[in-house]
Design an enzyme around this catalytic site. Sequence first.
Site, short mmCIF file in Angstrom:
data_model
loop_
_atom_site.label_atom_id
_atom_site.label_comp_id
_atom_site.label_asym_id
_atom_site.label_seq_id
_atom_site.Cartn_x
_atom_site.Cartn_y
_atom_site.Cartn_z
N GLU A 250 61.46 55.77 -69.31
CA GLU A 250 60.43 55.34 -68.36
C GLU A 250 60.29 56.26 -67.15
O GLU A 250 59.19 56.38 -66.58
CB GLU A 250 60.73 53.91 -67.88
CG GLU A 250 60.40 52.82 -68.89
CD GLU A 250 61.53 52.56 -69.87
OE1 GLU A 250 61.45 51.58 -70.63
OE2 GLU A 250 62.51 53.36 -69.89
N GLU B 1 64.68 47.95 -75.29
CA GLU B 1 64.95 46.70 -74.56
C GLU B 1 64.83 45.50 -75.49
O GLU B 1 65.62 44.55 -75.40
CB GLU B 1 63.99 46.59 -73.37
CG GLU B 1 64.30 47.60 -72.28
CD GLU B 1 63.26 47.63 -71.18
OE1 GLU B 1 63.64 47.44 -70.01
OE2 GLU B 1 62.07 47.84 -71.48
N ALA C 18 56.77 50.72 -75.02
CA ALA C 18 55.70 49.83 -74.57
C ALA C 18 54.33 50.48 -74.83
O ALA C 18 54.23 51.69 -75.03
CB ALA C 18 55.86 49.52 -73.09
N GLY D 19 60.55 49.96 -74.04
CA GLY D 19 60.50 48.55 -74.37
C GLY D 19 61.04 48.25 -75.75
O GLY D 19 61.56 47.16 -76.01
#
Length: 257
Positions: A131, A111, A62, A108
């Site tokens: 994370e 994901e 991310a 991310g």
Amino acid sequence: MEFLRWSVEDGVAIVTINRPPANALARAIISEMDALLDELAVKDEVRVVVLHGEGRFFSAGADIKEFTEVSSGEEFTKLARNGQIVFDRMESFSKPIIAAIHGAALGGGLELAMGCHIRYVTKSAKLGLPELNLGLIPGFGGTQRLPRFVGAAKAAEMMFTSDAITGEEAVQFGLATRAFDDEELLPQTLAIAKKMAQKSPIALAAAIKTLQYSKTSTFDAGLQVEAESFGQVFVSEDAKEGIQAFIEKRKPQFVGK
């Protein structure tokens, strides 16, 4: 679109994440993916989608700088739900989506890849959910999808340590399907995708739909959906063509009807 570009080749939409240097998963990319799914859904010439990253990475995670622009827990919850909704759309999309992962798919980025139906990787790729290094947890479905692929204990180890696994290990643990040398990843992925694109779009969509029930429903409920879908597909023009082509020992020509 600013960060996603795509083209079609032999029924395969090749979608490229282009946000150098790391293809960090900004909110704009998630929004563009949502809009792109709308567009790809109605393109009859698109039967399979391949998603990969430009440059050194699939997506290294991310965009952490964007996190500093969010000031409340409620905003973070909304951010997470937006990503979850788009990745859920990918997972239930009526056309197969294949992630071709090189370099790294972290946070991310992983994901996003787990929202695809299939993942192919380079042997040296790094996949993980780091994370907790930031005092956070995965928010785009990682805590729910990763255990489905690698099991609860391995998912816990990966998240609690923030350690990534290699592409070869991802295949070993069930997170990815095949691992290739770097230069072979995209050619091999496209070859497989083009093979899928030759199948009936109606049958592909039905197969995706029924596979989803194996994740969320009881065995008996899944069997019922399978039987109903089988009946619906059986009366399609594609099924008639496929059966006739088999009898005549020729290659079927599916039209999606």
